[in-house]
Scaffold this motif. Structure first.
Motif, PDB file in Angstrom:
ATOM      1  N   MET A  66      -3.683  -3.651   2.534  1.00 12.61           N
ATOM      2  CA  MET A  66      -3.838  -2.211   2.414  1.00 12.61           C
ATOM      3  C   MET A  66      -2.609  -1.542   1.820  1.00 12.61           C
ATOM      4  SD  MET A  66      -5.958   0.288   2.906  1.00 12.61           S
ATOM      5  CE  MET A  66      -7.164  -0.257   4.125  1.00 12.61           C
ATOM      6  N   ASP A  67      -1.414  -2.038   2.164  1.00  8.87           N
ATOM      7  CA  ASP A  67      -0.217  -1.340   1.719  1.00  8.87           C
ATOM      8  C   ASP A  67       0.849  -2.261   1.110  1.00  8.87           C
ATOM      9  OD1 ASP A  67       0.186  -2.483   4.238  1.00  8.87           O
ATOM     10  OD2 ASP A  67       1.522  -0.911   4.933  1.00  8.87           O
TER      11      ASP A  67
ATOM     12  N   LEU B  69      -4.105   5.075   2.291  1.00  7.99           N
ATOM     13  CA  LEU B  69      -5.533   4.946   2.042  1.00  7.99           C
ATOM     14  C   LEU B  69      -5.928   5.816   0.851  1.00  7.99           C
ATOM     15  CD1 LEU B  69      -6.956   5.150   5.669  1.00  7.99           C
ATOM     16  CD2 LEU B  69      -7.279   3.241   4.093  1.00  7.99           C
TER      17      LEU B  69
ATOM     18  N   TRP C 179     -10.206  -8.892  -0.187  1.00  6.17           N
ATOM     19  CA  TRP C 179     -10.595  -7.960   0.870  1.00  6.17           C
ATOM     20  C   TRP C 179     -11.885  -8.409   1.566  1.00  6.17           C
ATOM     21  CZ3 TRP C 179      -8.636  -4.736   4.015  1.00  6.17           C
ATOM     22  CH2 TRP C 179      -7.550  -3.926   3.675  1.00  6.17           C
TER      23      TRP C 179
ATOM     24  N   VAL D  72      -9.510   1.456  -2.541  1.00  6.64           N
ATOM     25  CA  VAL D  72      -9.258   1.395  -1.100  1.00  6.64           C
ATOM     26  C   VAL D  72      -7.876   1.913  -0.723  1.00  6.64           C
ATOM     27  CG1 VAL D  72      -8.484  -1.011  -1.167  1.00  6.64           C
ATOM     28  CG2 VAL D  72      -9.407  -0.077   0.950  1.00  6.64           C
ATOM     29  N   SER D  73      -6.892   1.773  -1.601  1.00  7.34           N
ATOM     30  CA  SER D  73      -5.565   2.309  -1.319  1.00  7.34           C
ATOM     31  C   SER D  73      -4.884   2.698  -2.627  1.00  7.34           C
ATOM     32  CB  SER D  73      -4.710   1.318  -0.522  1.00  7.34           C
ATOM     33  OG  SER D  73      -4.667   0.053  -1.136  1.00  7.34           O
TER      34      SER D  73
END
Length: 235
Positions: free
Chosen positions: A36-37, A153, A210, A225-226
């Protein structure tokens, strides 16, 4: 700014940021995916991570981002972190990636101004009702030529999935944490108004990696998604 309630499909009970993360802290690092990050930060080309001598980690949480940055930056990195939640800071202290940690709001950190090569924040912007105070504080902290990197996000994903930031409580209940939707244009407007110049942006989509992590996200394949924003203090 869009109102998250217009998109919410989960109707989970919602708590404020400090309450939510105090409850989530025990399982946080087992449930937040690096994809995610941290994986998005790895893709960025503008930040010269190895040249960062002093950095401020705003909303540092359990120290995930700080530990990642410690592995990328120069050996002499001085890293200061702030977070609203004492329970998250306690975990960050155990990691020992930061030189200092303080309980503070990202919009009013109490850190000294004008001396940071890098201001970095991860997975916090959806909890901010207004982006302006964050970008203004980051500007105050950065030295001339310094960078601000924010990753979070993607607004599209929050809207399409109708899913707030949430966790599973000790009782097995899904609990949401106050979530706001900030469009990409909201970031650009707030960042530019604070004086920043955008030098890079990256968006990640739901891909095979993912789907392997979250098979139920197949229906979101190829959806953003991010997103990460890299700003420079040129003035």
């Amino acid at each position: 700014m869009a109102d998250f309630s217009d998109f919410d499909t989960r109707d989970y009970p919602m708590v404020d940021v400090r309450t939510g993360y105090a409850q989530w802290v025990e399982t946080y690092e087992r449930t937040v995916e690096d994809a995610m990050d941290l994986a998005v930060l790895d893709r960025l080309t503008a930040p010269a991570w190895a040249e960062v001598g002093r950095a401020a980690d705003l909303g540092c949480g359990t120290g995930r981002t700080g530990a990642w940055l410690r592995g990328k930056a120069a050996a002499g990195l001085v890293l200061d972190g702030v977070d609203l939640t004492p329970e998250m800071l306690a975990v960050a202290r155990e990691k020992a990636a930061h030189d200092s940690l303080a309980e503070a709001d990202v919009a009013d950190t109490g850190l000294p101004g004008g001396g940071y090569d890098l201001v970095i924040s991860s997975l916090i912007d959806e909890h901010l009702a207004d982006l302006g105070p964050f970008y203004r504080e980051a500007w105050r902290l950065a030295r001339p030529g310094g960078r601000c990197v924010l990753v979070g996000l993607h607004p599209y994903f929050i809207m399409a999935a109708g899913m707030p930031t949430h966790f599973t409580s000790a009782a097995g209940e899904s609990i949401a944490i106050t979530t706001h939707v900030h469009l990409v244009s909201d970031h650009l407007t707030a960042g530019l108004a604070a004086g920043w110049t955008l030098v890079e942006m990256a968006e990640a989509v739901v891909d095979d990696a993912w789907i392997a992590l979250k098979p139920k996200w197949e229906k979101y394949r190829s959806h953003p998604v991010s997103a990460a924003y890299v700003w420079e203090k040129r003035a």
